[in-house]
Write a protein that holds these residues in place. Structure first.
Motif, short mmCIF file in Angstrom:
data_model
loop_
_atom_site.label_atom_id
_atom_site.label_comp_id
_atom_site.label_asym_id
_atom_site.label_seq_id
_atom_site.Cartn_x
_atom_site.Cartn_y
_atom_site.Cartn_z
N GLY A 102 0.82 32.31 37.71
CA GLY A 102 0.58 32.41 39.22
C GLY A 102 1.33 33.53 39.23
N THR A 103 2.54 32.62 40.62
CA THR A 103 3.35 33.40 40.22
C THR A 103 4.44 33.14 41.27
N ALA A 104 6.34 34.11 41.04
CA ALA A 104 7.59 33.67 41.57
C ALA A 104 7.61 33.91 42.18
N THR A 105 8.59 33.71 43.68
CA THR A 105 9.05 33.91 44.81
C THR A 105 10.67 34.06 44.94
N ALA A 106 11.13 35.58 44.23
CA ALA A 106 12.23 34.67 44.63
C ALA A 106 13.16 34.85 46.44
N ARG A 107 13.68 34.17 46.43
CA ARG A 107 14.65 33.28 48.03
C ARG A 107 15.62 33.27 47.94
N TRP A 108 16.91 34.24 48.94
CA TRP A 108 17.88 34.16 49.09
C TRP A 108 18.25 33.13 50.05
N LEU A 109 18.58 32.19 49.68
CA LEU A 109 19.01 31.01 50.97
C LEU A 109 20.63 30.33 51.11
N PRO A 110 20.87 30.55 52.15
CA PRO A 110 22.55 30.31 52.31
C PRO A 110 23.01 28.75 51.78
N MET A 111 23.80 28.12 51.06
CA MET A 111 24.34 27.23 51.02
C MET A 111 24.88 26.77 51.60
N GLY A 112 26.40 27.08 52.36
CA GLY A 112 26.36 25.77 53.61
C GLY A 112 28.22 26.14 53.78
N PRO A 113 29.25 25.79 54.28
CA PRO A 113 30.71 26.51 54.58
C PRO A 113 31.25 26.82 53.85
N VAL A 114 31.94 28.53 53.62
CA VAL A 114 32.69 28.52 52.41
C VAL A 114 34.34 28.70 53.10
N LEU A 115 34.82 27.91 52.30
CA LEU A 115 36.90 28.76 52.46
C LEU A 115 36.72 29.71 51.58
N ALA A 116 37.34 30.58 52.79
CA ALA A 116 37.96 31.99 52.44
C ALA A 116 39.54 31.69 51.91
N VAL A 117 40.28 31.66 51.25
CA VAL A 117 42.34 31.74 51.10
C VAL A 117 42.58 33.23 50.99
N MET A 118 42.85 34.04 52.23
CA MET A 118 42.78 35.30 52.13
C MET A 118 44.51 35.73 52.23
N PRO A 119 45.29 36.92 51.74
CA PRO A 119 46.79 37.14 52.05
C PRO A 119 46.59 38.05 52.81
N TRP A 120 48.14 38.32 53.02
CA TRP A 120 48.62 39.09 54.63
C TRP A 120 48.36 40.84 54.18
N ASN A 121 48.29 41.58 53.38
CA ASN A 121 47.97 43.07 53.03
C ASN A 121 47.37 43.76 53.78
N PHE A 122 46.23 42.79 54.05
CA PHE A 122 45.18 43.48 55.23
C PHE A 122 44.44 42.43 55.69
N PRO A 123 44.93 41.84 56.13
CA PRO A 123 45.19 41.20 57.17
C PRO A 123 43.77 40.79 58.52
N TYR A 124 43.70 41.98 58.93
CA TYR A 124 41.64 42.07 58.92
C TYR A 124 41.21 41.73 57.83
N TRP A 125 40.79 43.69 57.30
CA TRP A 125 39.91 43.38 56.20
C TRP A 125 39.86 42.39 55.74
N GLN A 126 40.34 42.78 54.42
CA GLN A 126 40.68 41.08 53.54
C GLN A 126 39.44 39.78 53.96
N VAL A 127 39.40 38.94 55.18
CA VAL A 127 38.51 38.64 56.26
C VAL A 127 37.75 38.57 56.33
N ILE A 128 37.13 40.04 57.25
CA ILE A 128 35.72 40.49 57.39
C ILE A 128 35.11 40.57 56.15
N ARG A 129 36.05 41.11 54.98
CA ARG A 129 34.89 41.75 53.89
C ARG A 129 34.03 40.38 53.54
N PHE A 130 34.50 39.25 54.00
CA PHE A 130 34.09 37.83 53.75
C PHE A 130 33.25 37.45 54.68
#
Length: 452
Positions: free
Chosen positions: A111-139
Motif C-alpha cells: 500500500g502506502t507509507a506516510t512519513a509524519r513529523w511529530l513532536p516529542m516533548g520537553p527539550v532541555l537546552a544547556v547554553m553558553p554566554w558568548n551569544f547569549p540570545y542567539w544561541q538560545v533562540i536558534r533552539f
C-alpha cells in the motif's frame, strides 16, 4: 547563588538564587502539562506566536542588548544586531516551518507509507554566554514550531539575559510552561536529563561540558545535539582578492572579542600571497580599538571575564614557550575590566598541545603553506571540525576545499556566519547533530511512518 559580573568594570551586577529541587520539580511539571496542549496545536497557532515573539524582540532590542553588553561584554552595536537576528529566526520558522513539516508519501508492496513529523516533548537546552540570545533562540524557534516545549539552563554569568528571554516570550502570549528558564548550577543538569519528562537535550559549549551532557544523555538513552568548540581555518589562495580577504580576516578574528565558536582562528595563507596578506592583516589587527562596549566607536569590548582572559594569556605563554612568535598584542590591558589587545601569532608548532586547543580570544594564528594540499592538511590538523572559510576564485580549488576540509560548514569568499535557513554544526570534536534550517527543526521530532 548565581552571580553576574560586568567584565568591563569587574563590578557585580546582580546575584540570583538558584532553584531549589522543589522549584525544579514545579517547572518540569509545568513543561509536561504545557506539552500536552502544545503538541496538538495547529501550525497557524504556532506560526502566529512565532511572529509575535519576533515583534517583541524587535520592539525591545535596545533594552535586551544592554543586558547582554553588561553581562558578557560584547559591544552594544553587536548585541543589538544579535537581538535583531533572533527576530529573523522566529520569522523564518513562522514563514517556512509548515512546509518543513509536510507529510511525505511512499509506495510500499502492501500500500502506502506516510512519513509524519511529530513532536516529542520537553527539550532541555544547556547554553553558553558568548551569544547569549542567539544561541538560545536558534533552539527555541524550531522548538516552538515543532510542537515541543523548551527548558533553558543558561550560563551562570548571563542570568539577566535568561530571565529577559523568558519574559519576552511570555509577553508575546506564549502559554505558561512553553519556555522556562531554569536558574540552576551545572551540577543539577544530569538529574534533569534523567527525568522521564525530558525527552532530549541540546548543548552549545566546551568539550568538557559536551562530554558530561552526552554521558548523561546516553545513560538515559536520550537524543543529544552538541555544538562544541572550533578552531576554524581561514584559507587564502593566490587567486583570491587578497585585500578583501585580509580585511575580512580581521573582522572574522576579533568579532565578539574572539569569543565565537566560528571565529576564524587559524589563518592559512599560500606563500605566493603571504606577504601581501600579512601587510593588510597586521595593519587591520593593530588598528582594532578595545574599549567601552557601550561606545559606538569601540571595535571590541572586554573578554567575558577575568578568568577567560587568564586562560587565553596562559595559552599564549605556552605557545611562545614552544617556539611560536607573538608579533604584537595578545596582552592583558591595564586598568579595570577584562580587556585584551588584538594580536598575531606566527611560527606556531603544530605538534604543541595548545595548538590543538580553541583560542577563545582576539589573537590570530597565521600559517604559511606551499600549496593547496598543505593548506588542507593544516586545516585538518586539529581535532575540531566546526566551520571554515576559503578564499579562492579557482573553481577546482573551491570544489576540492568543499570536499576535503573536515568541517560541518565551509564559506567561500566570505566570512562564515550562521543563518536561520542553513544547517549549523560540526564534525570531529566540534560535536554532532545540526541546528537551524529544516534539519534543526527535525532533530527533536519523531519521524513516524503510518502504513495504509
Amino acid at each position: 547563588m548565581l552571580t553576574s559580573i560586568n567584565p568591563a568594570t569587574g563590578d557585580t551586577i546582580a546575584t540570583y538564587e538558584a532553584l531549589t529541587d522543589a522549584g525544579i520539580e514545579q517547572r518540569l511539571a509545568r513543561a509536561h502539562a504545557a506539552f500536552a496542549q502544545w503538541r496538538v496545536s495547529d501550525y497557524q497557532t504556532r506560526t502566529a506566536l512565532l511572529g509575535r515573539i519576533a515583534d517583541a524582540f524587535e520592539a525591545d532590542k535596545h533594552a535586551l542588548a544592554e543586558i547582554a553588553t553588561r553581562e558578557m561584554g560584547k559591544t552594544l552595536k553587536s548585541a543589538i544586531a544579535e537581538v535583531e537576528k533572533c527576530a529573523t529566526a522566529f520569522r523564518h520558522y513562522a514563514q517556512h516551518g509548515p512546509a518543513m513539516l509536510e507529510d511525505r508519501r511512499f509506495d510500499t508492496a502492501s500500500g502506502t507509507a506516510t512519513a509524519r513529523w511529530l513532536p516529542m516533548g520537553p527539550v532541555l537546552a544547556v547554553m553558553p554566554w558568548n551569544f547569549p540570545y542567539w544561541q538560545v533562540i536558534r533552539f527555541v524557534a524550531p522548538t516552538i514550531m515543532a510542537g515541543n516545549v523548551g527548558l533553558l539552563k543558561h550560563a551562570s554569568n548571563v542570568q539577566g539575559v535568561a530571565a529577559a528571554i523568558e519574559a519576552t516570550i511570555l509577553k508575546a502570549g506564549a502559554p505558561a510552561g512553553l519556555f522556562q528558564n531554569l536558574a540552576i548550577p551545572s551540577a543539577k543538569v544530569a538529574g534533569i536529563i534523567a527525568d522521564d519528562r525530558v525527552v532530549a537535550v541540546t548543548l552549545t559549549g566546551s568539550e568538557g561540558a559536551g562530554m558530561a551532557v552526552a554521558a548523561a544523555a546516553g545513560k538515559a538513552l536520550k537524543k543529544v545535539v552538541l555544538e562544541l568548540g572550533g578552531s576554524d581555518p581561514f584559507i587564502v589562495m593566490p587567486s583570491a582578492d587578497i585585500a578583501k580577504a585580509a580585511a575580512t580576516a580581521v573582522t572574522a578574528r576579533i568579532q565578539n572579542t574572539g569569543q565565537s565558536c566560528i571565529c576564524a582562528k587559524r589563518m592559512i595563507v599560500h606563500a605566493e600571497v603571504y606577504d601581501a596578506f600579512m601587510e593588510t592583516f597586521i595593519a587591520g589587527m593593530k588598528a582594532v580599538k578595545a574599549g567601552d562596549p557601550m561606545d559606538a566607536a569601540t571595535d571590541m569590548g572586554p573578554l567575558s571575564s577575568a578568568e577567560q582572559r587568564q586562560t587565553v594569556v596562559a595559552q599564549l605563554r605556552e605557545l611562545t614557550g614552544a617556539g611560536a612568535r607573538l608579533l604584537f598584542g595578545g596582552e592583558a590591558l591595564p586598568g579595570k575590566g577584562a580587556y585584551m589587545s588584538a594580536g598575531v601569532l606566527v611560527d606556531v608548532p603544530l605538534d604543541d598541545p595548545v595548538a590543538n586547543e580553541e583560542l577563545f580570544g582576539p589573537v590570530a594564528m597565521v600559517f604559511k603553506v606551499a600549496d593547496m594540499d598543505e593548506a588542507i592538511a593544516t586545516a585538518n590538523a586539529v581535532p575540531f571540525g566546526l566551520g571554515s572559510s576559503v578564499w579562492t576564485n579557482d573553481a577546482a580549488e573551491k570544489e576540492r576545499f568543499a570536499r576535503d576540509i573536515d568541517a560541518g560548514m565551509t564559506a567561500i569568499n566570505q566570512m562564515l556566519a550562521s543563518a536561520p535557513a542553513a544547517p549549523f554544526g560540526g564534525v570531529k570534536r566540534s560535536g554532532h547533530g545540526r541546528e537551524l534550517g529544516p534539519y534543526g527543526l527535525h532533530e527533536f521530532m519523531n519521524l513516524k511512518a503510518v502504513m495504509e
